[in-house]
Structure formats: C-alpha cells, structure tokens
Design an enzyme around this catalytic site. Structure first.
Site, mmCIF file in Angstrom:
data_model
loop_
_atom_site.group_PDB
_atom_site.id
_atom_site.type_symbol
_atom_site.label_atom_id
_atom_site.label_comp_id
_atom_site.label_asym_id
_atom_site.label_seq_id
_atom_site.Cartn_x
_atom_site.Cartn_y
_atom_site.Cartn_z
ATOM 1 N N SER A 43 0.825 -1.215 0.000
ATOM 2 C CA SER A 43 0.000 0.000 0.000
ATOM 3 C C SER A 43 0.856 1.261 0.000
ATOM 4 O O SER A 43 2.015 1.252 0.416
ATOM 5 C CB SER A 43 -0.907 0.020 1.233
ATOM 6 O OG SER A 43 -1.638 -1.177 1.330
HETATM 7 N N1 SAH Z 1 -1.069 -3.541 3.496
HETATM 8 C C1 SAH Z 1 -0.375 -4.499 2.677
HETATM 9 C C2 SAH Z 1 -1.010 -4.648 1.334
HETATM 10 C C3 SAH Z 1 -2.161 -5.506 1.311
HETATM 11 S S1 SAH Z 1 -2.623 -5.941 -0.343
HETATM 12 C C4 SAH Z 1 1.032 -3.993 2.423
HETATM 13 O O1 SAH Z 1 1.295 -2.813 2.663
HETATM 14 O O2 SAH Z 1 1.850 -4.768 1.929
HETATM 15 C C5 SAH Z 1 -4.039 -6.883 0.039
HETATM 16 C C6 SAH Z 1 -3.755 -8.241 0.581
HETATM 17 O O3 SAH Z 1 -5.007 -8.821 0.913
HETATM 18 C C7 SAH Z 1 -3.128 -9.206 -0.436
HETATM 19 O O4 SAH Z 1 -2.006 -9.792 0.127
HETATM 20 C C8 SAH Z 1 -4.220 -10.240 -0.682
HETATM 21 O O5 SAH Z 1 -3.720 -11.539 -0.945
HETATM 22 C C9 SAH Z 1 -4.980 -10.182 0.617
HETATM 23 N N2 SAH Z 1 -6.353 -10.677 0.543
HETATM 24 C C10 SAH Z 1 -7.260 -10.525 -0.433
HETATM 25 N N3 SAH Z 1 -8.415 -11.115 -0.121
HETATM 26 C C11 SAH Z 1 -8.240 -11.653 1.114
HETATM 27 C C12 SAH Z 1 -9.088 -12.379 1.998
HETATM 28 N N4 SAH Z 1 -10.346 -12.694 1.685
HETATM 29 N N5 SAH Z 1 -8.588 -12.762 3.187
HETATM 30 C C13 SAH Z 1 -7.308 -12.470 3.541
HETATM 31 N N6 SAH Z 1 -6.472 -11.772 2.752
HETATM 32 C C14 SAH Z 1 -6.927 -11.367 1.556
#
Ligand code: SAH
Length: 221
Positions: free
Chosen positions: A72
């Site tokens: 993010s």
């Molecule tokens: N804040 C994190 C970015 C998150 S990106 C950073 O700074 O690196 C969003 C993440 O949510 C991804 O890794 C994706 O695989 C996960 N994701 C998507 N759907 C999900 C779900 N239903 N349950 C858990 N994780 C999920």
C-alpha cells in the site's frame, strides 16, 4: 547507503505529512500522531518491496509485490494506522498482510497483531520479514479474512487492507466494545470508501467515511 535510506525515509514521512494536511478536512486527521510517524520511520520499507523496486521503496506510492497484489501507499498505511488510535495495549486483527509492511508498523504500536492472509506464499514471506525486524508479537493464519479469526476475538482494533463489497459481519462481531475498525468498502472493483467503524461500550455501531481509496479486492476464499 544507510544515510541515503534515512534521508529517503525522512522525505517519505514529509510527503505523508503533506498528504495528511491536504486531506485533513475529509479524514478528520490533519496531523498524524508522533507515535505513528515514529513507527513508520522505524520500518525499512525497502525490505518489503521486490529487489528491482528498491530505488522506489520510499516514494509515496503503492508498488506491485507479485501475485497481482500491492504494497500500500505509505500515506494510506499511515492514515489507516492513525485512525486506529493505538496506545500499545491493543490486540489487533489485520486482514490482508501483503508484503507485511503494515503488519510491521502495527507490531511496533500494539501488544499483538493477528494476521489473516489468503495467499500462503505472501503470508510466509511477510511473516519472515516482520520477524527479521525483531518483532515476536504476531500470529499469522492463512485463510479467508471474511471470517476473521474467531479464536482470538474480540479485538480492540481491526484493519482490513483489501476492498470489501460490505463490512464483513464476522469482523463486526469480533470487534470489542470500545474498539474501531478501518475497512475499504465499495461495489466498484477499483474504488472504495475507507470506512471507520466504531463500536461503543454498549455495543452500538457507527461509521463514517474517511476517504475515497483504491485497494485490491478482498476475494472470497
Ligand atoms: N497492506 C499491505 C497490502 C495488502 S494488499 C502492504 O502494505 O503490503 C491486500 C492483501 O489482501 C493481499 O495480500 C491479498 O492476498 C490479501 N487478501 C485478499 N483477499 C483476502 C481475503 N479474503 N482474506 C485475507 N487476505 C486477503
């Protein structure tokens, strides 16, 4: 090299503060707390991006991390963290670890972070990065975050880092009275509203929108 990284990180924090001021009338947070900004300064963001992206690690923008996911934007990480008002005593539930960057910041600000990530490879790599920084106050589970992590509930704070079509009921149920949750919610595939959901001492819920945002979708497992 270290000095260079410190300087770039300082610039990133300046850029976060500029964004906070610019969006303050919308978010209600013109200035982020010194505690949050310090926690951000302490996490080496270049260790959470792909090798080829290290030069851009301290730009105030998102970056791809593989498997269609992104780390993010630093300003959004700071905003979401600030909105949780962490004092150090909280047990936090994080849905969507991605790179683990947000997790590392939460681990520096709260008592314990419970993380649910749906992609096993990302979860393994993210946990290793956070532990390599010396944090031991995290637990990681691979699964669909729509269900939260009931075994450790209730949580003082919940942070969802992927866009949901609605606030998942299980997460509302797992939020402690007096707690707060930040969650991007929207019907569109590419834009959501970042909602701040509060549960008062009597268990009554209220919510407000802090900002339009664009997260990858919270997929159904
Ligand atoms: N804040 C994190 C970015 C998150 S990106 C950073 O700074 O690196 C969003 C993440 O949510 C991804 O890794 C994706 O695989 C996960 N994701 C998507 N759907 C999900 C779900 N239903 N349950 C858990 N994780 C999920």
């Amino acid at each position: 090299m270290t000095k260079d990284i410190d300087a770039r990180c300082a610039e990133m924090v300046k850029s976060i503060e500029t964004d906070a001021t610019a969006t303050g009338s919308h978010t209600g947070r013109e200035k982020f707390s010194a505690r949050v900004l310090t926690a951000i300064r302490e996490v080496p963001r270049h260790k959470f991006v792909r090798e080829g992206d290290q030069a851009r690690a301290y730009a105030n923008g998102p970056l791809p991390i593989g498997q269609g996911q992104t780390i993010s934007q630093p300003y959004i990480v700071a905003l979401m963290t600030d909105l949780l008002d962490l004092t150090g005593a909280e047990r936090v539930l994080e849905i969507g670890m991605g790179s683990g960057y947000q997790t590392a910041i939460l681990a520096g600000l709260a008592a314990h972070v419970y993380c649910v990530e749906i992609l096993p490879d990302l979860a393994t790599a993210a946990e290793a990065r956070v532990r390599a920084l010396g944090h031991t106050n995290l637990s990681v589970r691979v699964g669909d975050g729509h269900a939260g992590w009931p075994e450790h509930a209730p949580y003082d704070a919940i942070l969802v880092a992927a866009g949901a079509s609605a606030v998942p009921d299980a997460l509302l149920a797992q939020l402690k009275p007096g707690g707060r949750m930040v969650v991007p919610v929207g019907r569109g595939r590419t834009t959501q509203e970042l909602l701040v959901v509060s549960k008062d001492a009597a268990g009554k819920l209220s919510q407000r929108s802090a900002l339009p945002v664009a997260f990858v979708p919270l997929v159904k497992g």
